[in-house]
Every structure is written in C-alpha cells, then in structure tokens.
Design a protein around this motif. Structure first.
Motif, PDB file in Angstrom:
ATOM      1  N   VAL A  91       0.846  -1.200   0.000  1.00 11.92           N
ATOM      2  CA  VAL A  91       0.000   0.000   0.000  1.00 11.92           C
ATOM      3  C   VAL A  91       0.879   1.247   0.000  1.00 11.92           C
ATOM      4  O   VAL A  91       1.787   1.370   0.826  1.00 11.92           O
ATOM      5  N   ALA A  92       0.579   2.173  -0.907  1.00  8.57           N
ATOM      6  CA  ALA A  92       1.326   3.433  -0.995  1.00  8.57           C
ATOM      7  C   ALA A  92       0.362   4.560  -1.360  1.00  8.57           C
ATOM      8  O   ALA A  92      -0.664   4.315  -2.016  1.00  8.57           O
ATOM      9  N   PRO A  93       0.638   5.797  -0.943  1.00 13.16           N
ATOM     10  CA  PRO A  93      -0.243   6.915  -1.295  1.00 13.16           C
ATOM     11  C   PRO A  93      -0.398   7.057  -2.803  1.00 13.16           C
ATOM     12  O   PRO A  93       0.554   6.874  -3.564  1.00 13.16           O
ATOM     13  N   GLN A  94      -1.611   7.392  -3.215  1.00 14.81           N
ATOM     14  CA  GLN A  94      -1.941   7.528  -4.632  1.00 14.81           C
ATOM     15  C   GLN A  94      -2.704   8.834  -4.849  1.00 14.81           C
ATOM     16  O   GLN A  94      -3.762   9.047  -4.262  1.00 14.81           O
ATOM     17  N   PRO A  95      -2.182   9.771  -5.666  1.00 11.84           N
ATOM     18  CA  PRO A  95      -2.926  11.008  -5.925  1.00 11.84           C
ATOM     19  C   PRO A  95      -4.230  10.731  -6.665  1.00 11.84           C
ATOM     20  O   PRO A  95      -4.290   9.880  -7.563  1.00 11.84           O
ATOM     21  N   LEU A 154      -7.122  17.816  -5.831  1.00  8.17           N
ATOM     22  CA  LEU A 154      -6.220  16.664  -5.702  1.00  8.17           C
ATOM     23  C   LEU A 154      -6.116  16.271  -4.231  1.00  8.17           C
ATOM     24  O   LEU A 154      -5.851  17.119  -3.369  1.00  8.17           O
ATOM     25  N   TRP A 155      -6.387  15.006  -3.949  1.00  9.50           N
ATOM     26  CA  TRP A 155      -6.180  14.453  -2.610  1.00  9.50           C
ATOM     27  C   TRP A 155      -5.473  13.118  -2.758  1.00  9.50           C
ATOM     28  O   TRP A 155      -5.081  12.738  -3.852  1.00  9.50           O
ATOM     29  N   HIS A 156      -5.308  12.403  -1.672  1.00 15.61           N
ATOM     30  CA  HIS A 156      -4.593  11.129  -1.741  1.00 15.61           C
ATOM     31  C   HIS A 156      -5.421   9.995  -1.148  1.00 15.61           C
ATOM     32  O   HIS A 156      -5.927  10.093  -0.028  1.00 15.61           O
ATOM     33  N   ASP A 157      -5.582   8.954  -1.939  1.00 13.93           N
ATOM     34  CA  ASP A 157      -6.028   7.658  -1.460  1.00 13.93           C
ATOM     35  C   ASP A 157      -4.785   6.766  -1.376  1.00 13.93           C
ATOM     36  O   ASP A 157      -3.659   7.253  -1.488  1.00 13.93           O
ATOM     37  N   SER A 254      -2.715   9.680 -12.429  1.00 15.78           N
ATOM     38  CA  SER A 254      -3.268   9.594 -11.084  1.00 15.78           C
ATOM     39  C   SER A 254      -4.652   8.975 -11.210  1.00 15.78           C
ATOM     40  O   SER A 254      -5.188   8.839 -12.322  1.00 15.78           O
ATOM     41  N   THR A 255      -5.243   8.601 -10.094  1.00 15.89           N
ATOM     42  CA  THR A 255      -6.645   8.213 -10.129  1.00 15.89           C
ATOM     43  C   THR A 255      -7.472   9.425 -10.541  1.00 15.89           C
ATOM     44  O   THR A 255      -7.234  10.539 -10.079  1.00 15.89           O
ATOM     45  N   VAL A 256      -8.437   9.213 -11.431  1.00 12.44           N
ATOM     46  CA  VAL A 256      -9.298  10.298 -11.913  1.00 12.44           C
ATOM     47  C   VAL A 256     -10.753   9.949 -11.612  1.00 12.44           C
ATOM     48  O   VAL A 256     -11.207   8.834 -11.895  1.00 12.44           O
TER      49      VAL A 256
END
Length: 530
Positions: A91-95, A154-157, A254-256
């Motif tokens: 698991v790693a931060p994802q924008p 923009l946030w992080h999951d 990034s995730t969109v």
C-alpha cells in the motif's frame, strides 16, 4: 501456513472465524496478536470472493465530506496511514484527481473549502490535498481534454499493489502466531450448547470429510454467505453485484474521478450520477465501479457480457475522447456487496457503507462493505470477542505490528537476482522477498520468470504451494501471484506453473489438463466481447 483441515476437529479454540476475506483474515491477525487461540475457515480460497473485487484503492475519506461524515473521514485517513506503515510493500499513497467545473458542488470555491476542512482533519503531511491548475490536470489525465474544466481538486487515497495479498498477509501472520487456518473448508451450520453458540459444523470441500470445529466464540465474517451459515434467509433484494474492468491502456497518471452520465432509472443502486474512477495499475487502467441489484442466493457466477460492455460505454459517455473499445478489456473484477436495507429496492444510496456488528452469546456477526476499514472493523469485532471471553480489551495491536512481509527488505538477500526480478519480489513479498527467493535452493530455473510475458518467478509458485496453501493453478494465478490478475496469462506461463505444482500436489497428466482449463475459464467471457 500449512493446510491441515483434520486438525481443526481436534482443537478447542477461543475464536472460530468463518470467512477468509479482508475482514475475517484481519480479525484472525488481531486476535492472534492478542494471544487468542484462533481457527480461520474459508469455504473457497482466501480473498477469492468479495475481497477479490477491488479498484485497488484504500480510500482517504475525502468523498465523505459531501455528507459531512467527519468521523468516517478521520477513520479512513487513519486506516490509510496505518496500512502504508504496516504493509508498505503493498500500500502506498496515490494522488486522486477530481476535475473542477462551474460554480456548484464541483466548483473550485466549494472544493477549496472541502480541501481546507480535509487538511484540518488530516494529520499526515503526505496525504494532504490541494487545488491544481488546468495545466496540471492535463498532465495527470492526458487522455481527455475535459472541456469546461477549470482545474482540479487533488487528494490522496492509497493504491494497493496486490489487493489479494493483503488479506493473505494477515492470515500468514496469524498462522505464525499459532492460528490454524484452512481454505476450502465450508462452515455448514452453527453448534449450539446451553443456549449459546459453541462452534460450527464444517465440511472439507477437498476430501468431503465432515467434522465439528469447537470454539468459545464464533465470528461470522463471510459477507453474503453469513446468512447461510447462521441459518437465516435475508429478504430479497439483499445484495448488489459490483463490477470493475481492466483495460490494457495507460490512461492517467493519477486516479481520476468523473461523474457518471447515468440517471436514477439507469442506476437504481446508487441513484444516478455517481462517481466513476480510472485507476492506473501495472501499466493498465482499472475502470469502475458499476452496480446492479443481485437477486437470489449468493454465488460466484460472474458478470455477463452486456454488463461489461455497458460499463465500458459509460466511461466513453463520460469522456468520449477515451474511445475505449471492447478489445482493450483484458480482465474484470466482480463481487457481491450488501445493500443498506435488505428487502427494499433502493432508489439511490442503496449500498451498505457503515459496518454492522451483531452479537449473541457465543456469536459475533460482522457485516462490512469497505475494504479500507476492514482492519479497524475487525479490531472492534475482536474487542467484542474479548468481552464475551472475559478478557481485557487492548489497544489495536495490528495498527503497529507489520504484516507478514511488512518489515524492511534486506537488499543483500536479493543481490544475485536481476534488478527487475528483485524489484518484483520486493513489491510482492516485502521483507520476505529473500526467503521466497531462497526456496529456489540453487535451482536457477526457479529464479527465472515462468515465461517472457510475466514477471512471476518459479520460486513464487513454490511459496504458494508449500507455504500459502494454494490448492489449484487458479489459486496461484489469481490470488498468490500476479500471473493472471491483469489479463489472460500465456499458455507457456501457465504450463510452467503447473509443472512446478504437479509433483508437489500429486497431480497426474489428466489433473494438470483440468487445472489448465479451469485457470483459463475466467477469461472466456472476454472472447464474447470481440
């Protein structure tokens, strides 16, 4: 972690857990850390049902601000930070990007306020959010020009490198601390003595043997199958089928998040215009999620071709420039989720989003719908178990203890491997990568990829069979390794894996051919799309 189903009948456990997905495996890990004697039963393979259907995201909670559910925002942020810490290889931060437009809820002013509140609640600097410009949006999402977009939020999951290995890591850690786990053991009913539950009746689906597994407390964490074990019939509809797609094009950096064009009539489960997501993963893109009402008893029948094509069309409607075609679909993920109100056809907001823990003497029933909070809910359920056992409740031990593979990696152990193979093992097994490589025992072939089109090494198949309870080629392809998770594996790779498994599991040639056919079965529907 060795499979010894008959031994389950000989023990008496503090806790018998039914269900080896994200919730049940996390509960086994937490309970074993607290010193409980634990048995973990899974009717299929670990993380093979609901927990196998995932967009590979650990939600940071930003989307819960629209309902001002601040408690869920904090919980999600906390769980994301914990998982990044205890399972850093997985698991790693994802924008995550939401394009801004107009002056309403999706406008820059509204989202600036939301991001400000989010950052106030967020104690983790690497997970903070911000507004971004139109230029940054174009860099992160070059596949679509997004007319009318004024920029983005923009946030992080969190991105899960391999979502099936996280529950498996919980189970492996629990087994190291004395838990007895077995896949393909189906709990068929509850044992009752003196007005309380005292265990379960079970059947080994591989041998056909039937036996009792006795425990002071039973936890049902089997998701849609809880009712069958408890002897209850849920009113219909009780479930929604969820579908995600994998396409073989890298669409975003990034995730969109986009708004679905479907209205309430076309999307009765979520009420129309839900958010749909594109997630970059392994050089491909995940698309999801579509939901439909599921009627009848829970099964694993999978999606139909029209459902797959409908979800693809939905993304093309939301962003016509994508131009996605059916031949780009290389795999799918499908599973069942509980509705918020079983027996009532939803008109939006129909998915269960909050955990439910019901309790009877000797029985804890856990219902959850979020992969993100599985560990936290499991800890709460184990608190209930300790209460029934008369044991003191303790702080969540699994919040600090690294999962199996979560400890730092020693590069020395992998120094002799090619860089790509070493990096692959680190990503899959973390601190246990060297131990997996050592299973080759000097046999160079087991340190080489199974075929030119896969990074999976022969030693991973040995690990899966000898230490992770893999019973079929499909277990290895879809859950222990990445061999078949992003698309159809080649015949060469499958046959190489089968050749490693056969002598270890006593398969003759006929059995090997059956295993090969079963491993390819999930991909047959893709041929119907072309």
């Amino acid at each position: 972690m060795l499979r010894d189903a008959p031994s389950l009948a000989n023990g008496h456990y503090d806790l018998v857990i039914v269900g080896g997905g994200a919730y049940g495996a996390a509960a086994a890990w937490e309970a074993s850390l607290r010193g409980l004697a634990v048995a973990l039963l899974e009717q299929g393979d670990f993380a093979s049902a609901t927990s196998a259907n995932s967009l590979k995201l650990i939600h940071g909670g930003f989307r819960y601000l629209q309902s001002m559910d601040l408690a869920r925002v904090r919980l999600s942020l906390n769980e994301l930070a914990i998982l990044c810490r205890i399972a850093p290889h997985l698991v790693a931060p994802q924008p995550c990007l939401l394009p801004t437009r107009g002056l309403g809820k999706q406008g820059r002013l509204a989202l600036a306020a939301a991001l400000g509140l989010y950052n106030l609640l967020n104690q983790h600097d690497n997970l903070r959010g911000r507004l971004v410009s139109r230029r940054e949006v174009a860099q992160m999402f070059p596949a679509c020009s997004l007319p009318g977009a004024s920029g983005g939020a923009l946030w992080h999951d969190g991105l899960v490198h391999d979502s099936e290995r996280l529950p498996l890591s919980y189970a492996l850690g629990a087994a190291q601390r004395g838990a007895v786990a077995a896949n393909y053991v189906q709990a068929t009913g509850l044992l009752r003595e003196g007005g309380r539950v005292a265990g379960v009746t079970a059947r080994d689906r591989l041998s056909g043997d039937e036996f009792a597994v006795r425990g002071r407390v039973v936890m049902l964490a089997a998701g849609p199958w809880d009712g069958q074990v408890a002897g209850q019939k849920w009113p219909q509809p009780a479930l929604a089928a969820a579908l995600n797609l994998v396409v073989n094009r890298d669409l975003c950096r990034s995730t969109v998040a986009l708004r679905s064009p479907l209205g309430r009539m076309e999307d009765p489960v979520c009420g129309g215009h839900r958010f749909i997501f594109m997630v970059p993963w392994r050089g491909r893109t995940l698309l999801g999620t579509a939901y439909r009402l599921y009627l009848g008893q829970p099964g694993q029948d999978g999606p139909k071709a029209p459902e797959i094509l409908a979800l693809l069309h939905e993304f093309n409607q939301a962003c016509p420039e994508l131009g996605l075609t059916p031949d780009e679909i290389c795999f799918y993920h499908w599973g069942l989720l509980p509705l918020a109100q079983p027996g009532r056809t939803p008109a939006g907001g129909g998915l269960a989003v909050k955990r439910r823990i019901d309790e009877q003497p000797g029985l804890i029933l856990v219902t959850g719908a979020k992969y993100t909070t599985a560990r936290a809910v499991a800890c709460e359920a184990v608190d209930r178990v300790c209460g029934q056992l008369g044991r003191p409740q303790r702080a969540q031990l699994s919040a600090k203890e690294p999962v199996w593979g979560g400890a730092p990696v020693s590069d020395v152990e992998l120094a002799s491997l090619p860089a790509a193979s070493a990096a692959h093992l680190r990503a899959q097994y973390g601190g246990q990568a060297g131990a997996v490589a050592a299973l080759a025992q000097g046999r160079a072939g087991l340190l080489e990829p199974l075929a030119p089109d896969t990074p999976v090494l022969g030693c991973e198949v040995v690990q899966a069979v000898e230490y992770e309870m893999a019973q079929s080629l499909r277990d290895v392809s879809l859950r222990r390794t990445v061999l078949g998770k992003a698309g159809r594996p080649s015949d060469q790779a499958l046959r190489a894996a089968c050749a490693i498994m056969a002598p270890r599991l006593g398969w003759d040639q006929a059995r090997q051919e059956r295993e090969l056919a079963q491993a390819l079965a999930p991909y047959r529907i893709l041929q119907e799309l072309k």
